[in-house]
Write a protein that holds these residues in place. Sequence first.
Motif, mmCIF file in Angstrom:
data_model
loop_
_atom_site.group_PDB
_atom_site.id
_atom_site.type_symbol
_atom_site.label_atom_id
_atom_site.label_comp_id
_atom_site.label_asym_id
_atom_site.label_seq_id
_atom_site.Cartn_x
_atom_site.Cartn_y
_atom_site.Cartn_z
ATOM 1 N N ARG A 10 0.825 -1.212 0.000
ATOM 2 C CA ARG A 10 0.000 0.000 0.000
ATOM 3 C C ARG A 10 0.850 1.249 0.000
ATOM 4 O O ARG A 10 1.848 1.340 0.677
ATOM 5 N N HIS A 11 0.474 2.196 -0.831
ATOM 6 C CA HIS A 11 1.012 3.539 -0.650
ATOM 7 C C HIS A 11 -0.059 4.536 -1.026
ATOM 8 O O HIS A 11 -1.076 4.171 -1.633
ATOM 9 N N SER A 12 0.138 5.782 -0.663
ATOM 10 C CA SER A 12 -0.854 6.820 -0.912
ATOM 11 C C SER A 12 -0.742 7.327 -2.343
ATOM 12 O O SER A 12 0.360 7.370 -2.906
ATOM 13 N N PHE A 118 -5.810 8.799 -0.683
ATOM 14 C CA PHE A 118 -4.913 9.749 -0.009
ATOM 15 C C PHE A 118 -5.671 10.365 1.168
ATOM 16 O O PHE A 118 -6.727 10.954 0.984
ATOM 17 N N TRP A 119 -5.142 10.206 2.354
ATOM 18 C CA TRP A 119 -5.766 10.760 3.576
ATOM 19 C C TRP A 119 -5.273 12.191 3.728
ATOM 20 O O TRP A 119 -4.067 12.437 3.823
ATOM 21 N N ARG A 120 -6.223 13.138 3.723
ATOM 22 C CA ARG A 120 -5.858 14.553 3.879
ATOM 23 C C ARG A 120 -6.567 15.160 5.088
ATOM 24 O O ARG A 120 -7.714 14.806 5.388
ATOM 25 N N THR A 121 -5.874 16.093 5.706
ATOM 26 C CA THR A 121 -6.490 16.864 6.796
ATOM 27 C C THR A 121 -6.302 18.346 6.461
ATOM 28 O O THR A 121 -6.831 18.806 5.475
ATOM 29 N N GLY A 122 -5.560 19.066 7.272
ATOM 30 C CA GLY A 122 -5.325 20.493 7.031
ATOM 31 C C GLY A 122 -5.925 21.326 8.153
ATOM 32 O O GLY A 122 -6.645 20.815 9.018
ATOM 33 N N ARG A 160 9.874 2.850 -0.439
ATOM 34 C CA ARG A 160 9.764 3.317 0.931
ATOM 35 C C ARG A 160 11.093 3.088 1.645
ATOM 36 O O ARG A 160 11.621 1.974 1.588
HETATM 37 C C1 LIG Z 1 -4.153 11.779 9.790
HETATM 38 C C2 LIG Z 1 -3.405 12.050 8.525
HETATM 39 C C3 LIG Z 1 -3.546 13.252 7.884
HETATM 40 C C4 LIG Z 1 -2.833 13.565 6.733
HETATM 41 N N1 LIG Z 1 -3.012 14.766 6.112
HETATM 42 C C5 LIG Z 1 -2.292 15.064 5.012
HETATM 43 C C6 LIG Z 1 -2.489 16.287 4.325
HETATM 44 O O1 LIG Z 1 -3.356 17.085 4.671
HETATM 45 N N2 LIG Z 1 -1.697 16.563 3.265
HETATM 46 C C7 LIG Z 1 -0.718 15.697 2.844
HETATM 47 O O2 LIG Z 1 -0.006 16.007 1.889
HETATM 48 N N3 LIG Z 1 -0.542 14.506 3.456
HETATM 49 C C8 LIG Z 1 -1.310 14.160 4.519
HETATM 50 N N4 LIG Z 1 -1.144 12.957 5.146
HETATM 51 C C9 LIG Z 1 -0.095 12.037 4.649
HETATM 52 C C10 LIG Z 1 -0.558 11.214 3.461
HETATM 53 O O3 LIG Z 1 -1.887 10.743 3.631
HETATM 54 C C11 LIG Z 1 0.349 9.996 3.243
HETATM 55 O O4 LIG Z 1 0.204 9.090 4.286
HETATM 56 C C12 LIG Z 1 1.807 10.399 3.141
HETATM 57 O O5 LIG Z 1 1.957 11.197 2.009
HETATM 58 C C13 LIG Z 1 2.739 9.186 3.073
HETATM 59 O O6 LIG Z 1 2.400 8.351 2.018
HETATM 60 P P1 LIG Z 1 2.282 6.785 2.216
HETATM 61 O O7 LIG Z 1 0.916 6.547 2.848
HETATM 62 O O8 LIG Z 1 2.413 6.239 0.829
HETATM 63 O O9 LIG Z 1 3.385 6.344 3.114
HETATM 64 C C14 LIG Z 1 -1.909 12.613 6.236
HETATM 65 C C15 LIG Z 1 -1.795 11.364 6.867
HETATM 66 C C16 LIG Z 1 -2.525 11.073 7.987
HETATM 67 C C17 LIG Z 1 -2.383 9.727 8.636
#
Ligand SMILES: Cc1cc2nc3c(=O)[nH]c(=O)nc-3n(C[C@H](O)[C@H](O)[C@H](O)COP(=O)(O)O)c2cc1C
Length: 172
Positions: A10-12, A118-122, A160
């Motif tokens: 898995r990756h984002s 892709f999990w995003r917050t902000g 990774r």
């Molecule tokens: C709770 C949470 C919030 C996140 N929010 C953001 C975000 O707003 N913007 C962003 O670029 N990455 C955010 N990420 C990171 C990406 O979702 C992603 O996990 C990261 O880029 C690493 O990639 P990978 O999952 O392939 O290891 C967040 C991850 C988590 C767990």
Amino acid sequence: MSALQAVMRRHSYPQVTADAPTHEQLHPFVEAAATIADHGSLKPWRLIELRGDDRVKLGKAFAKEGGSADKPLRASLLIAVVAIHRSKSKPEWEQEVVASGVAYMMSLLLDEAGWGVFWRTGDLTRNKRVAKVHKLAKNEKLMGWLYVGGKPAKSKSQSRPKITVSQHLSTP
Ligand SMILES: Cc1cc2nc3c(=O)[nH]c(=O)nc-3n(C[C@H](O)[C@H](O)[C@H](O)COP(=O)(O)O)c2cc1C
């Protein structure tokens, strides 16, 4: 595929195509995510699907609060992850941890099924206007959004960096 392989693969996906799983296709993933360990079986979470105009409404709320109106349009489906503080007898953080586990589990299951996530917050994740768009109750908080779509044909291969296990697993 073993669970170990699914997790390691898995990756984002920061960019996804306009495809998205249907409401019905999400059902088995939600059922599976609901098996997550949960102190007191409180099920302190729910998921909200945002598609079409609901994403536009969210973008308008972002823009009114200084964010980007276009951000929610990066995927056809956003899954808002909501933590519900159901029980005062258990700490709120425990209930947020369960919701976080559900978000990760959904990401993993969707990824394994071929969807990009892709999990995003902000800064606006806990904003009142943004909460209103999701019709959140007082005891509910957003944990962010899973942006879900098709995996692009040409996505960068992700290597990774290996971790040093001893830095993360030790005795006291
Ligand atoms: C709770 C949470 C919030 C996140 N929010 C953001 C975000 O707003 N913007 C962003 O670029 N990455 C955010 N990420 C990171 C990406 O979702 C992603 O996990 C990261 O880029 C690493 O990639 P990978 O999952 O392939 O290891 C967040 C991850 C988590 C767990």
